[in-house]
Write a protein that holds these residues in place. Structure first.
Motif, PDB file in Angstrom:
ATOM      1  N   TRP A   1      -2.056   1.054   3.398  1.00 51.05           N
ATOM      2  CA  TRP A   1      -1.465   0.359   2.254  1.00 51.05           C
ATOM      3  C   TRP A   1       0.014   0.673   2.032  1.00 51.05           C
ATOM      4  O   TRP A   1       0.633   0.129   1.110  1.00 51.05           O
ATOM      5  CB  TRP A   1      -2.233   0.686   0.975  1.00 51.05           C
ATOM      6  CG  TRP A   1      -2.401   2.170   0.729  1.00 51.05           C
ATOM      7  CD1 TRP A   1      -3.424   2.961   1.138  1.00 51.05           C
ATOM      8  CD2 TRP A   1      -1.489   3.024   0.003  1.00 51.05           C
ATOM      9  NE1 TRP A   1      -3.225   4.264   0.732  1.00 51.05           N
ATOM     10  CE2 TRP A   1      -2.050   4.327   0.029  1.00 51.05           C
ATOM     11  CE3 TRP A   1      -0.285   2.822  -0.654  1.00 51.05           C
ATOM     12  CZ2 TRP A   1      -1.439   5.424  -0.575  1.00 51.05           C
ATOM     13  CZ3 TRP A   1       0.338   3.915  -1.258  1.00 51.05           C
ATOM     14  CH2 TRP A   1      -0.241   5.187  -1.221  1.00 51.05           C
ATOM     15  N   PHE A   2       0.613   1.530   2.854  1.00 52.66           N
ATOM     16  CA  PHE A   2       2.004   1.926   2.636  1.00 52.66           C
ATOM     17  C   PHE A   2       2.953   0.731   2.642  1.00 52.66           C
ATOM     18  O   PHE A   2       3.890   0.668   1.843  1.00 52.66           O
ATOM     19  CB  PHE A   2       2.427   2.928   3.712  1.00 52.66           C
ATOM     20  CG  PHE A   2       2.204   4.366   3.314  1.00 52.66           C
ATOM     21  CD1 PHE A   2       1.370   4.698   2.266  1.00 52.66           C
ATOM     22  CD2 PHE A   2       2.823   5.393   4.013  1.00 52.66           C
ATOM     23  CE1 PHE A   2       1.143   6.020   1.906  1.00 52.66           C
ATOM     24  CE2 PHE A   2       2.618   6.725   3.661  1.00 52.66           C
ATOM     25  CZ  PHE A   2       1.777   7.040   2.610  1.00 52.66           C
ATOM     26  N   GLY A   3       2.743  -0.218   3.535  1.00 43.09           N
ATOM     27  CA  GLY A   3       3.638  -1.374   3.614  1.00 43.09           C
ATOM     28  C   GLY A   3       3.602  -2.217   2.358  1.00 43.09           C
ATOM     29  O   GLY A   3       4.643  -2.657   1.853  1.00 43.09           O
ATOM     30  N   GLY A   4       2.393  -2.459   1.822  1.00 41.65           N
ATOM     31  CA  GLY A   4       2.269  -3.232   0.591  1.00 41.65           C
ATOM     32  C   GLY A   4       2.882  -2.524  -0.597  1.00 41.65           C
ATOM     33  O   GLY A   4       3.533  -3.142  -1.441  1.00 41.65           O
ATOM     34  N   SER A   5       2.698  -1.206  -0.668  1.00 41.04           N
ATOM     35  CA  SER A   5       3.273  -0.429  -1.763  1.00 41.04           C
ATOM     36  C   SER A   5       4.796  -0.439  -1.704  1.00 41.04           C
ATOM     37  O   SER A   5       5.468  -0.684  -2.715  1.00 41.04           O
ATOM     38  CB  SER A   5       2.750   1.012  -1.697  1.00 41.04           C
ATOM     39  OG  SER A   5       3.367   1.824  -2.680  1.00 41.04           O
ATOM     40  N   ALA A   6       5.354  -0.200  -0.518  1.00 40.86           N
ATOM     41  CA  ALA A   6       6.814  -0.192  -0.362  1.00 40.86           C
ATOM     42  C   ALA A   6       7.403  -1.566  -0.683  1.00 40.86           C
ATOM     43  O   ALA A   6       8.443  -1.677  -1.340  1.00 40.86           O
ATOM     44  CB  ALA A   6       7.181   0.224   1.061  1.00 40.86           C
ATOM     45  N   SER A   7       6.731  -2.634  -0.238  1.00 41.53           N
ATOM     46  CA  SER A   7       7.211  -3.992  -0.498  1.00 41.53           C
ATOM     47  C   SER A   7       7.146  -4.336  -1.982  1.00 41.53           C
ATOM     48  O   SER A   7       8.000  -5.083  -2.490  1.00 41.53           O
ATOM     49  CB  SER A   7       6.390  -4.999   0.311  1.00 41.53           C
ATOM     50  OG  SER A   7       6.535  -4.788   1.695  1.00 41.53           O
ATOM     51  N   SER A   8       6.164  -3.806  -2.679  1.00 44.79           N
ATOM     52  CA  SER A   8       6.048  -4.050  -4.122  1.00 44.79           C
ATOM     53  C   SER A   8       7.204  -3.386  -4.870  1.00 44.79           C
ATOM     54  O   SER A   8       7.784  -3.977  -5.795  1.00 44.79           O
ATOM     55  CB  SER A   8       4.711  -3.518  -4.644  1.00 44.79           C
ATOM     56  OG  SER A   8       3.634  -4.233  -4.074  1.00 44.79           O
TER      57      SER A   8
END
Length: 325
Positions: free
Chosen positions: A46-53
């Protein structure tokens, strides 16, 4: 006092330069080992989704301006600064964050899938001998993961475009979605399940191009900087890599981005071929790069923020796991 002959001076200079070359080689070897070690760490999905958010919270006003320019009609402002001021004058500063909830919902679906699948596939296809994946392989993996991400985040993306456009429409045509989830479920009730997949093909195509141009270029440039310069895995490396990746992604994705916005903004079915004929007849070939400047001014900082936040996530994770930087 003992004098030094020219031959002795030459030998000393040669030894000094050799020692410097050896030291430089050792530094570069260490950087290569560091790059390889970091590539082999398995980070949470989930790191990519969190960073993009996190990045979306910073760059949402630019995304809003870009959509308004792509969908402008009548006497609406024709440039970025005019659109920006028009929103602030008529809706206040908070008007620049219309549709933020849908944007965050989109990142939690689209970006989580595209980053997560890409990193998983990259780990699986990285050779055991430590050889870095080739650029064509990275492009293929990122294209596939981006396409999946585009499909998974399409419903939230439709809602995002509509919420960003809503206050620019006449009062009678406004949809008035309260937030991202409200918009998605109202679309489902009022327009049926197909509304969640409106524009899914141009959106998924754009997502595939975005991922291929953004992730593959970022990983390639970052790897080169870490291997062949003394920069290492630093903020400077991350910034330079993400800036170039943002420029590449904006240029490649611009035509598909315009099509996606126009398809998603409507409530009726319209074929892509028919839409392209209409756009070309009215605007000429320049339609392909309509809104490029705000798109880059949005995607450039978005890409930089996304990867900077992503690398911050990774750094915290390595510290938490006790992995030496």
């Amino acid at each position: 006092m003992q004098s030094v002959t020219p031959n002795e001076s030459s030998v000393a200079a040669t030894s000094s330069s050799t020692a410097a070359a050896v030291a430089k080689t050792k530094i570069l070897d260490k950087k290569k080992q560091q790059a390889l070690a970091h590539d082999r760490i398995s980070y949470p999905f989930w790191f990519g989704g969190s960073a993009s958010s996190f990045a979306a919270c910073v760059t949402h006003p630019l995304d809003l301006v870009k959509v308004r320019l792509q969908l402008r009609s009548g006497d609406a402002p024709k440039n970025m600064s005019g659109t920006f001021m028009h929103i602030v004058r008529n809706q206040g500063p908070l008007g620049l964050y219309n549709g933020l909830t849908a944007s965050l919902l989109r990142q939690m679906t689209y970006s989580t899938v595209r980053f997560g699948v890409y990193e998983e596939l990259k780990a699986r296809f990285t050779p055991a001998d430590g050889t870095k994946p080739s650029l064509p392989l990275l492009i293929g993996l990122s294209t596939f993961s981006g396409f999946l991400g585009g499909i998974s985040g399409n419903a939230a993306d439709v809602t995002n475009v509509r919420m960003q456009q809503d206050l620019a429409l006449p009062q009678a045509q406004r949809r008035g979605y309260k937030h991202g989830l409200d918009g998605m479920f109202r679309m489902l009730r009022e327009e049926g399940p197909k509304s969640w997949f409106r524009g899914v093909w141009p959106n998924s195509t754009r997502a595939a191009l975005m991922n291929a141009s953004q992730l593959a270029s970022y990983d390639t440039i970052k790897g080169l900087l870490m291997e062949y310069t003394p920069l290492g895995d630093t903020t400077t490396t991350h910034f330079a890599s993400s800036l170039v990746a943002g420029f590449v992604a904006t240029t490649i994705c611009s035509p598909v981005d315009v099509i996606k916005s126009r398809v998603m903004s409507t409530s009726h079915e319209q074929g892509i071929a028919h839409l392209l004929r209409d756009i070309y007849a009215k605007e000429g070939i320049t339609w392909m790069f309509k809104g490029w400047v705000p798109a880059f001014l949005r995607l450039g900082p978005q890409t930089i923020c996304t990867f900077m936040f992503l690398e911050a996530h990774r750094k915290v994770y390595r510290r938490f796991k006790g992995i030496e930087d």
